[in-house]
Design an enzyme around this catalytic site. Structure first.
Site, mmCIF file in Angstrom:
data_model
loop_
_atom_site.group_PDB
_atom_site.id
_atom_site.type_symbol
_atom_site.label_atom_id
_atom_site.label_comp_id
_atom_site.label_asym_id
_atom_site.label_seq_id
_atom_site.Cartn_x
_atom_site.Cartn_y
_atom_site.Cartn_z
ATOM 1 N N LYS A 115 -18.321 40.828 -39.243
ATOM 2 C CA LYS A 115 -17.133 41.684 -39.346
ATOM 3 C C LYS A 115 -15.970 40.935 -38.705
ATOM 4 C CE LYS A 115 -15.585 46.413 -38.574
ATOM 5 N NZ LYS A 115 -14.327 46.125 -37.903
ATOM 6 N N GLU A 170 -10.387 39.804 -45.298
ATOM 7 C CA GLU A 170 -9.796 39.905 -43.974
ATOM 8 C C GLU A 170 -8.992 38.639 -43.686
ATOM 9 O OE1 GLU A 170 -10.560 42.788 -42.597
ATOM 10 O OE2 GLU A 170 -10.162 42.610 -40.452
ATOM 11 N N TYR A 222 -14.333 39.477 -48.983
ATOM 12 C CA TYR A 222 -15.659 40.085 -48.905
ATOM 13 C C TYR A 222 -15.885 41.202 -49.912
ATOM 14 C CZ TYR A 222 -12.896 43.200 -45.959
ATOM 15 O OH TYR A 222 -11.915 44.014 -45.473
ATOM 16 N N LYS A 286 -24.316 46.275 -45.722
ATOM 17 C CA LYS A 286 -24.020 46.910 -47.004
ATOM 18 C C LYS A 286 -25.271 46.966 -47.862
ATOM 19 C CE LYS A 286 -19.475 44.728 -46.836
ATOM 20 N NZ LYS A 286 -18.536 43.731 -47.351
ATOM 21 N N LYS A 310 -20.695 47.746 -34.225
ATOM 22 C CA LYS A 310 -19.637 47.210 -33.351
ATOM 23 C C LYS A 310 -20.242 46.616 -32.089
ATOM 24 C CE LYS A 310 -15.542 48.468 -35.148
ATOM 25 N NZ LYS A 310 -14.782 49.535 -34.569
ATOM 26 N N CYS A 407 7.497 23.841 -3.497
ATOM 27 C CA CYS A 407 8.554 23.130 -2.777
ATOM 28 C C CYS A 407 9.194 23.958 -1.675
ATOM 29 C CB CYS A 407 9.632 22.655 -3.745
ATOM 30 S SG CYS A 407 10.620 24.001 -4.407
ATOM 31 N N CYS A 422 11.426 29.253 -9.662
ATOM 32 C CA CYS A 422 11.936 28.307 -8.688
ATOM 33 C C CYS A 422 13.055 27.556 -9.401
ATOM 34 C CB CYS A 422 10.832 27.332 -8.280
ATOM 35 S SG CYS A 422 11.469 25.896 -7.400
HETATM 36 S S1 IVH Z 1 -16.285 45.922 -46.099
HETATM 37 C C1 IVH Z 1 -15.616 50.040 -48.035
HETATM 38 N N1 IVH Z 1 -16.796 43.618 -44.933
HETATM 39 O O1 IVH Z 1 -13.581 46.087 -41.147
HETATM 40 C C2 IVH Z 1 -15.958 48.869 -47.226
HETATM 41 N N2 IVH Z 1 -15.080 44.986 -44.040
HETATM 42 O O2 IVH Z 1 -13.644 49.562 -41.295
HETATM 43 C C3 IVH Z 1 -14.808 48.033 -46.910
HETATM 44 N N3 IVH Z 1 -13.907 43.995 -42.144
HETATM 45 O O3 IVH Z 1 -10.731 47.372 -42.243
HETATM 46 C C4 IVH Z 1 -14.971 47.053 -45.860
HETATM 47 N N4 IVH Z 1 -15.043 42.117 -42.080
HETATM 48 O O4 IVH Z 1 -10.973 45.028 -43.016
HETATM 49 C C5 IVH Z 1 -16.044 44.737 -44.935
HETATM 50 N N5 IVH Z 1 -17.304 41.530 -44.023
HETATM 51 C C6 IVH Z 1 -16.558 42.644 -44.024
HETATM 52 C C7 IVH Z 1 -15.539 42.858 -43.087
HETATM 53 C C8 IVH Z 1 -14.823 44.057 -43.130
HETATM 54 C C9 IVH Z 1 -14.054 42.819 -41.536
HETATM 55 C C10 IVH Z 1 -12.928 45.033 -41.752
HETATM 56 C C11 IVH Z 1 -12.217 45.636 -42.918
HETATM 57 C C12 IVH Z 1 -12.054 47.090 -42.594
HETATM 58 C C13 IVH Z 1 -12.920 47.303 -41.409
HETATM 59 C C14 IVH Z 1 -13.979 48.316 -41.725
#
Ligand code: IVH
Length: 667
Positions: A115, A170, A222, A286, A310, A407, A422
């Protein structure tokens, strides 16, 4: 060359440059040297200048250059840009897996991805051409930031299929760009960005694309938004397809058949995260199969077929054992917390910036306190708060000193700055920082004179002022720690070579307040000699494009200082060049040897790159073309000049070698 031939060559050059860009920025695997790239681009620019109606928006020459806008247009996302539900621990991942398996009958494969911590963007391609880029906004309405996104070199302006597709990804700022940007901001007295995500977002929200262009942003794609001819069956196939179109996809994604495999992937990246050269804040999981995704469907805000794990914010508690004060080149005194070493996000932290006196006061930070620290954007350690329960009864509020720690002269607040400064021009800390700046890359660029060597030279009193650098002799260098015969010779050579730098490098190196590398170049090109610049009045200076009042005032004050006059006199005596050598910005003189001449460059020159030479010749009133014909006046032939040289000889054209060229340029 007729137009048809030009068009053919233009198309060929564009294909080459697209490939070079892709190899360099997408695959991270350059296929040509910078010089070859520059030469190809130069040729394309020449042809496009000659045939402006052949310029197309997807040409690799068209990345920057769009005019600043007053505001961004709104863009509707026809397929909403959703966000993701979160999981914060293993249990929540297992819960997600259970819900997914309950929702579909068949076997599940997941795709796990990093992410990326940046800014979600959508890129639209029509018939293979990049036409629009937008922010996510609230998910349905974003902002049109096409001009800024065009500056990201890993975004192809044209993709390999003539397809119409909206892709998502991203945009982010790699660590290296982030650190460089903040260092520059620091030097200019600007507030640094808290983390790479803010820096990326801030850059893409600039109304002038030239700013975004300088920020070295990158992107990973992505996903797919709107796409009419989409026939693929799985998310993983889409990732492969995006890659085959020429997009940069993150290589670390992985298929996982079970939630245990997913958890392994999560654990692996929790550990390996610090090794990446960009920021990630979690893992996205996913469901791979698109039909299964459809079956699972969506809640109001997010898909049921995906989740974001997270990472826990990495914090640690440690003791602040002291506050160290350092004095920068411009005299700003910066406090740094000295900490009992503690591990955060994979590295040991023992120092953290405290920014300025206000920061310390606001958080009421005292020596001996237990403090919670975190790596902002997980790179720069920062004190978040004091653990008040643990404070010792006798802990005293911290007071910044009244006097310079280096100094001893009194510190002041300038205008309404937060920073304490200074203002003693002889302050040794400032002098030393000033020397480090003087030899740095954008200034005099003296290889081998790093911070450590400067510190030694300063301590040994071998170098106290800038001019002392040019008085260094081998025997004294050899007395320094870790300085051998070879390094000393190399260093002296590098110092010697730097004497020939064009004026702007010296000017920037002097460290005049508010005069950055760009302003130095503008001033050098305008005034051409240090003497002329030093005599310029405030009015002369503000009359120069891009030189503001603060800069003008600072330049006048600088040259009025007696020690500056002395320094410049010294440097002159020591043969340091004080003349601008770059391209002229004003009209060429009529008696220039290149005035109205058509020049062809061929072969490799020792002392000039093609671009430099072309700029110089053009500034001197000549034009540089790619092929030799009866219209050519001069051919400049370097090493290994081939057919152009032969042709010039046949046609009896004036041929210059590099020595002749140098004679003419130095005349
Ligand atoms: S998929 C419907 N894949 O994370 C799914 N999101 O809340 C859409 N993000 O704002 C997101 N890396 O910008 C996906 N490999 C990744 C990601 C990614 C970063 C961000 C994305 C989004 C937030 C998810």
């Amino acid at each position: 060359m007729n137009k048809q031939d030009a068009e053919k060559e233009i198309n060929h050059l564009r294909e080459l440059l697209r490939q070079y860009n892709h190899d360099y920025f997408v695959l991270d695997d350059p296929s040509v040297t910078d010089a070859e790239y520059d030469q190809t681009m130069r040729r394309l620019l020449d042809l496009e200048a000659e045939y402006p109606d052949l310029v197309t928006p997807d040409s690799p020459s068209q990345r920057v250059g769009a005019e600043p806008v007053d505001a961004f247009e709104k863009v509707q996302h026809r397929v909403p840009m959703l966000s993701l539900g979160n999981a914060f621990n293993e249990q929540e991942l297992r819960d997600f897996d259970r819900r997914v398996r309950q929702g579909v009958d068949s076997d599940i494969t997941y795709v796990c991805e990093l992410k990326i911590d940046g800014l979600a963007v959508s890129l639209t391609y029509e018939n293979g051409q990049f036409v629009r880029g937008a922010t996510r906004g609230d998910g349905t309405t974003g902002e049109d930031i096409t001009s800024n996104l065009r500056t990201i070199r890993s975004i192809p302006l044209k993709v390999k299929d003539q397809t119409t597709i909206e892709v998502r990804g991203e945009a982010f700022m790699p660590h290296k760009s982030f650190l460089g940007l903040n260092k520059d901001r620091d030097e200019r007295g600007e507030e640094p960005f808290a983390n790479p995500r803010n820096a990326a977002a801030g850059s893409l929200r600039q109304l002038d694309p030239k700013i975004a262009a300088r920020r070295n942003l990158d992107i990973f794609l992505y996903g797919v938004g709107e796409w009419e001819d989409g026939e693929l069956e799985a998310h993983s196939e889409r990732l492969d397809y995006l890659k085959s179109l020429g997009f940069k996809t993150n290589p670390e994604w992985k298929k996982c058949a079970t939630i245990d495999d997913v958890i392994d992937y999560v654990n692996k990246w929790t550990v390996e995260r610090p090794e990446l050269n960009y920021e990630i804040d979690g893992i996205v999981i996913k469901v791979d199969n698109l039909e299964q995704q459809e079956t699972l469907g969506y809640t109001a805000r997010s898909p049921r077929w995906a989740i974001a794990y997270k990472f826990p914010a990495e914090e640690a508690v440690t003791t602040l054992t002291g506050i160290e004060l350092s004095v920068g080149r411009t005299g700003v005194v910066t406090p740094t917390a000295i900490l009992t070493p503690v591990k955060v996000a994979g590295t040991t932290v023992q120092r953290a910036s405290l920014h300025n006196a206000d920061f310390i006061e606001e958080k009421d930070i005292r020596i001996g306190d237990a403090v919670a620290i975190k790596k902002a954007g997980d790179i720069i350690p920062e004190v978040i708060r004091v653990i008040m329960e643990k404070r010792a009864e006798d802990a005293e509020p911290y007071a910044m000193p009244d006097d310079c720690p280096a100094c001893g002269s009194e510190l002041v607040h300038l205008e309404d700055e937060v920073a304490l400064r200074c203002i003693n021009p002889d302050c040794p800390a400032q002098l030393q920082e000033g020397l480090i700046h003087f030899v740095s890359r954008d200034a005099m660029n003296i290889d081998g004179l790093g911070e450590k060597v400067i510190a030694q030279l300063f301590k040994e009193k071998l170098v106290q002022t800038i001019s002392d650098i040019y008085r260094l002799q081998k025997p004294s260098l050899l007395e320094l720690e870790r300085m051998g015969e070879k390094s000393a010779t190399n260093l002296l050579n590098a110092i010697e070579v730097s004497k020939n730098n064009s004026l702007e490098k010296l000017l920037f190196g002097l460290g005049i307040r508010f005069i950055g590398a760009k302003a130095a170049k503008t001033l050098a090109a305008h005034f051409r000699t240090m003497d002329a610049l030093s005599e310029a009045t405030y009015d002369d200076l503000v009359a120069v494009d891009e030189i503001g009042e603060k800069m003008a005032d600072s330049v006048v004050r600088y040259f009025a200082e007696p020690h500056v006059t002395e320094l410049l006199e010294d440097l002159k005596q020591l043969d340091v060049n004080m003349i601008y050598k770059g391209p002229e910005l004003s009209a060429p003189e009529a008696d220039s040897p290149f005035n109205d001449k058509t020049v062809v460059l061929t072969g490799k020159l020792e002392n000039y790159t093609r671009n430099e030479l072309k700029e110089t010749i053009e500034a001197m009133g000549g034009s540089v073309t790619g092929s030799v014909s009866a219209n050519t006046d001069i051919v400049i032939a370097g090493e290994a000049a081939g057919s152009k040289y032969e042709k010039a000889r046949e046609l009896g054209i004036d041929i210059w070698d590099e020595t002749k060229l140098q004679d003419v340029l130095n005349a």
